[in-house]
Motif scaffolding. Structure first.
Motif: not given
Lengths: 277, 299
Positions: B127, B235-236, B239-240, B250
């Motif tokens: 992240i 999906f991260v 999403a970001v 995702g």
């Protein structure tokens, strides 16, 4: 022809330098800008400050309130505590199971061994989101309350794979003649295991455990689905901060996390390099 | 106690608890997910216990005719995910492949340092690595800031919240996954074959296409599969870096579980992601068992 080749080589060397710049420049920049005093435009340099770090660590600062997230250091610390608790528990369980599996697969021949190896690899290769929602459905339909317990169980499923791989690699490189020598000299099986096998295996086990620890600390997707409503881990905390808008505090947290993982990773790679010699 | 029973006992102690654990907490959930994907969604979340194949039909656009009209939006998201994942694979390969050649020719010491530096990001927080790209790509990000200052542009470029941003983010986090398998086969490359090809009069392009490429192909295929699998269901990153709209499978799955509360449809989508992974894995294992050994990436 020779000229072409030397030009080709220089281009390749230059390209490789660019490659490393691409990998490391962003990380370097975030470290520099985490000391930027500008509270609004984070990437416009307006002077050096360590106040963001002070703020994150809970000291009193002069930063105005609208440049900060509402939640305080307490919530961050709670997330860190949760992450550490989860990572330590999963590491213990995954290391035990992963090492046992590696020993069993290395030493014994049994029916369905090839298939069993596939089963041990699968959790690691399974896309995070698939494993995450499968565990969510499972826990909810089994009526298990989502929380730290479910996170620990969920993470263990794939961390076992990582430990298994690292310990297996170590076992494959080990010298079995020492074991035979030990047996010839009259040591029983347990003693041989404890005095000959374990010391040789230890770097692999420690390497596997560190890897499990670091991946557990970093896991976002699977944890995100099975954490329930009241538990937040460190990656989840940052993810939710980012979704609400970027503020300089994340910078400071991010740099501290980078430092932490670099230290652990260096330790891990050190043990891995000892494995080879 | 004879030897065989003791062996069995040891094996049982080593594998028994683990097998039970994986059966309950790994195979069990996957099985329940599969069952759920064939059930009807309940009105207020939850599931209805009767056989309902329309979850899969819905992905293809042919849903339960009583509720919905033909709507290819899900197949569009699926194709888009495939496209983004494929582009990620190609760019990652283009980034890693030439560098692998250079690094394989360095001295032992520099080789080890380079490999350490390439594996290191894999251990740092995912992240955090994505967050860095938000800072670089957004409207007031560093790249726009620099371009504005130098006068190359007079209005900030829209880089974040695009497919390009998703691909850059994924390439960045998947570099170690691609590099290691590719490097392993580049390092094993027999350069005497390359020299022989040149001595026999083949030009550089021909030598590359006929000798170097086929010999390093196992690493390329292995790395591509290892990058494609997590990229497809990611999906991260979307999403970001991908903005508010549903961008990839995702995010669609996440939405079905956390906001739309249509678990059966979400499960069907996850089954789709899982089957793509299993098919690719099958080919990977078959290729590997044909003699080319590809180590796990950076682990």
């Amino acid at each position: 022809m020779k000229l072409i080749r030397s030009i080709g080589r220089s281009i390749l060397a230059f390209y490789t330098v660019l490659f490393f710049v691409f990998v490391y420049l962003p990380l370097f920049l975030i470290m520099v800008y985490s000391f930027n005093a500008n509270p609004v435009n984070m990437m416009t340099w307006s002077g050096f400050t360590t106040e963001w770090y002070a703020q994150v660590l809970g000291f009193k600062t002069t930063i105005s309130e609208n440049a900060l997230y509402l939640e305080s250091t307490d919530q961050l610390l709670q997330a860190v505590r949760n992450s550490l608790l989860i990572a330590l528990s999963t590491t213990a369980v995954a290391t035990l199971f992963g090492t046992a599996a590696a020993l069993a697969v290395h030493r014994f021949h049994f029916f369905g061994k090839r298939l069993y190896r596939v089963l041990l690899f699968l959790p690691m290769l399974m896309p995070d989101i698939v494993l995450g929602i499968a565990l969510l459905i499972f826990f909810v339909s089994a009526g298990i309350h989502l929380g730290i317990g479910t996170i620990i169980i969920g993470q263990c499923t794939f961390l076992i794979s990582y430990v298994f791989i690292v310990v297996s690699a170590r076992l494959a490189g080990m010298d079995r003649t020492l074991e035979h020598a030990s047996a010839d000299l009259g040591a029983n099986e347990w003693m041989t295991f404890r005095r000959v096998v374990m010391p040789q295996l230890m770097p692999g086990i420690i390497g596997g455990a560190l890897l499990a620890f670091i991946i557990s600390m970093d896991d976002l997707v699977i944890t995100y689905f099975i954490a329930g409503v009241d538990v937040t881990t460190l990656p989840m905390f940052i993810f939710s901060m980012m979704r609400r808008g970027i503020k300089p505090e994340i910078n400071a947290i991010a740099v501290m996390m980078l430092m932490f993982s670099v230290i652990i990773a260096s330790l891990g790679l050190y043990f891995r390099s000892r494995q080879k010699s | 106690m004879n030897l065989q029973t003791r062996d069995r006992l040891q094996l049982g102690t080593l594998l028994g608890p683990l097998s039970l654990f994986l059966a309950i907490f790994f195979l069990g959930p996957l099985f329940i997910m599969m069952v759920t994907s064939f059930l009807a969604p309940g009105l207020y979340g939850g599931v209805e216990w009767h056989f309902y194949p329309d979850n899969f039909g819905r992905i293809l656009g042919f849903a339960d005719p009583a509720f919905e009209e033909y709507d290819p939006i899900y197949i569009a998201i699926f194709l888009r995910s495939i496209r983004i994942a494929a582009l990620t694979v190609i760019v990652t390969l283009l980034v890693c492949y030439p560098a692998a050649f250079q690094i394989s020719r360095l001295s032992e010491r520099w080789k080890n340092i380079s490999l350490f530096l390439i594996t290191l990001p894999f251990f740092t927080s995912l992240i955090v690595r994505l967050f860095v790209w938000v800072l670089l790509l957004r409207q007031t990000g560093l790249i726009n800031e620099l371009l504005l200052k130098t006068g190359l542009i007079n209005r900030p470029l829209e880089m974040i919240y695009t497919d390009g941003a998703i691909i850059v983010g994924m390439v960045y986090i998947f570099i170690p996954f691609m590099f290691m398998p590719v490097y392993a086969s580049v390092e094993k490359l027999d350069w005497s074959l390359v020299r022989a090809s040149q001595d026999l009069g083949a030009g550089p392009v021909r030598t590359f296409l006929r000798i170097i490429l086929p010999l390093t192909l196992p690493g390329i295929v292995g790395g591509s599969i290892i990058v494609f699998i997590p990229a497809l269901g990611n999906f991260v990153v979307p999403a970001v870096l991908g903005g508010a709209k549903v961008q990839m499978l995702g995010n669609l799955i996440e939405q079905q579980f956390l906001s739309a509360r249509n678990w059966p449809f979400g499960s069907a989508l996850a089954m789709l992601v899982m089957s793509v992974m299993l098919v690719l894995l099958f080919f990977y294992v078959r290729q590997e068992s044909r003699g080319s050994q590809i180590p796990a990436p950076g682990r």
